[in-house]
Design an enzyme around this catalytic site. Structure first.
Site, short mmCIF file in Angstrom:
data_model
loop_
_atom_site.label_atom_id
_atom_site.label_comp_id
_atom_site.label_asym_id
_atom_site.label_seq_id
_atom_site.Cartn_x
_atom_site.Cartn_y
_atom_site.Cartn_z
CD GLU A 1 -2.82 3.37 -5.11
OE1 GLU A 1 -3.92 2.84 -5.35
OE2 GLU A 1 -1.86 2.74 -4.68
NE ARG B 1 -4.33 -1.28 0.17
CZ ARG B 1 -4.52 -2.37 -0.57
NH1 ARG B 1 -3.57 -2.78 -1.38
NH2 ARG B 1 -5.65 -3.03 -0.52
CG HIS C 1 -3.35 -0.54 -6.53
ND1 HIS C 1 -3.67 0.04 -5.34
CD2 HIS C 1 -3.36 -1.88 -6.28
CE1 HIS C 1 -3.88 -0.88 -4.42
NE2 HIS C 1 -3.70 -2.07 -4.97
C1 GLV Z 1 -5.35 -4.94 -3.79
O1 GLV Z 1 -4.54 -4.09 -3.59
C2 GLV Z 1 -5.98 -5.72 -2.79
O2 GLV Z 1 -5.78 -5.47 -1.60
O3 GLV Z 1 -6.71 -6.64 -3.17
#
Ligand code: GLV
Ligand code: GLV
Length: 324
Positions: free
Chosen positions: A264, A235, A283
Site C-alpha cells: 500500500e 491486511r 484502506h
Molecule cells: C486498520 O486497518 C486497523 O488495523 O486499524
C-alpha cells in the site's frame, strides 16, 4: 516534567488534544509518513510513541528511542507493523484500538461484497465511458445475495459484525475460525476447504501473521466456486495477489473486492488495476469521522496510561505485566 512523546501523524483532535494536554508532544503533521531515518531520529529520547500502521516498530527503533521508552500506542487495531516480541522483550506495553472500528470495517466489507457482486464500480465506469446506450435484459448482470452462502474466514469482532449484517440480506452464513462460537445463525465449518466449497461469497477477517500470510493463494482460490465473490478487508499480505490476479483474469471466480493491498499504496502498474472484476479501495475500512475520533481517543488513552505506569485500556502484550 511533562512526558516527551512523538505522534507519528496528526490524528483527530478528539485524541490529539488529550495528548497535548498531558505531554510535550512532537506531532508529525505532513501528509506522507516520516521516512525511516526521520522516524528513528524523532523517537530518540521519547517516553511514549503513537505509531501508525505505516510505521515499523522493531528492535532498531526501540534502540534508537532509548531505555526510557514506556509505551508504544498503535493507532490501529491491527499491529502487524510491530515486531511484538522485540517490544515485549523490553517490558514495554503496546496499545491498539479494538472494538470501536468494528462496525465501520464491517460496513466496508459489505460495501465491497455488494460492489464486487453487483458490478457497481464497473457500472459507474460504463456510464462515464459513454457505453450506456440502452437498457438490456442481460446488461451488467451480477450475483444475488439472498439465498446464497456467505463464508466468513475469521469470526472475531469484525467477522461477527459482517454476519450480523448478512442476516438482513437473507444470506446463509458459515464461518471458519477454530476458537470462535456460532452467532447470528452462522454455522461453524470444521475446515477452510469446507467453507470454500460451500460459499458464494467469501470475506476474510483474520489478523496478518505467519499463519495467514498468503493464506489466499492459488490453492485457496481453486477451491472457491466458479461464480464466487472474494472480499478482503484485513491486511493485503493475507492474499497472494498474483494468484488472485490470475483467478480473476481467467474468470475462475466472479469478482473480488479489496480494501487492503500489498503493498500500500498499490502501484498504478499493478495488473489488478487492469481488471473489470476487481474493486479496490485505499484502506478505508475505519475511515469514518466518528470512528477515527474514537481511534485517536483510544490511542491517546493507551499512551497516557502507559506514561503514568498504569495498565493500558487495550494492551496487545499483557504478558509485560505478569513479569513485573
Ligand atoms: C486498520 O486497518 C486497523 O488495523 O486499524
Ligand atoms: C475488531 O475490533 C477485531 O479485532 O476484529
Amino acid at each position: 516534567m511533562r512526558p516527551k512523546v512523538f505522534v507519528a501523524r496528526k490524528m483527530r483532535d478528539a485524541g490529539l488534544n488529550l495528548v497535548l494536554d498531558f505531554c510535550d508532544a512532537d506531532v508529525w503533521d505532513q501528509a506522507m509518513p516520516p521516512t525511516r531515518d526521520v522516524l528513528l531520529e524523532k523517537v530518540r529520547g521519547v517516553d511514549g510513541f503513537i505509531s501508525m500502521l505505516t510505521d515499523r516498530v522493531d528492535a532498531e527503533l526501540l534502540d534508537a528511542a532509548g531505555s526510557q521508552l514506556k509505551v508504544v500506542s498503535n493507532h490501529a487495531v491491527g499491529f502487524d507493523n510491530i515486531v511484538v516480541p522485540d517490544v515485549t522483550a523490553r517490558g514495554i506495553p503496546i496499545g491498539n484500538t479494538p472494538g470501536i472500528l468494528t462496525d465501520a470495517t464491517a460496513d466496508i466489507a459489505f460495501a465491497l461484497l455488494l460492489a464486487a457482486g453487483r458490478r457497481i464500480v464497473e457500472s459507474e465506469r460504463y456510464i462515464r465511458e459513454g457505453k450506456w446506450k440502452t437498457w438490456h435484459p442481460s446488461m451488467l448482470l451480477g450475483m444475488d445475495m439472498a439465498g446464497k452462502t456467505l463464508g466468513i474466514v475469521g469470526f472475531g469482532r469484525i467477522g461477527r459484525a459482517v454476519a450480523k449484517r448478512a442476516v438482513g440480506f437473507g444470506l446463509r452464513i458459515i464461518f471458519y475460525s477454530p476458537s470462535a462460537e456460532p452467532e447470528f445463525g452462522a454455522i461453524k465449518m470444521n475446515s477452510l476447504d469446507e467453507l470454500l466449497k460451500q460459499s458464494d461469497f467469501v470475506s476474510v477477517h483474520t489478523p496478518l501473521n505467519a499463519a495467514t500470510r498468503h493464506m489466499v493463494n492459488a490453492d485457496f482460490l481453486s477451491k472457491m466456486k466458479p461464480n464466487a465473490v472474494f472480499v478482503n478487508t484485513s491486511r493485503g499480505p493475507v492474499v497472494d495477489q498474483t494468484a488472485l490476479y490470475e483467478a480473476l483474469k481467467a474468470k475462475r471466480i466472479f469478482a473480488a473486492g479489496l480494501d487492503v493491498t500489498d503493498p500500500e499504496p498499490l502501484p498504478l502498474d499493478s495488473p489488478l488495476l487492469t481488471l473489470e472484476n476487481c474493486v479496490i479501495l485505499p484502506h478505508i475500512g475505519s475511515a469514518s469521522e466518528h470512528t477515527r475520533d474514537e481511534m485517536a481517543r483510544l490511542a491517546a488513552e493507551n499512551l497516557i496510561a502507559g506514561l503514568k505506569g498504569e495498565r493500558l485500556p487495550h494492551c496487545v502484550n499483557p504478558e509485560v505485566y505478569d513479569r513485573k
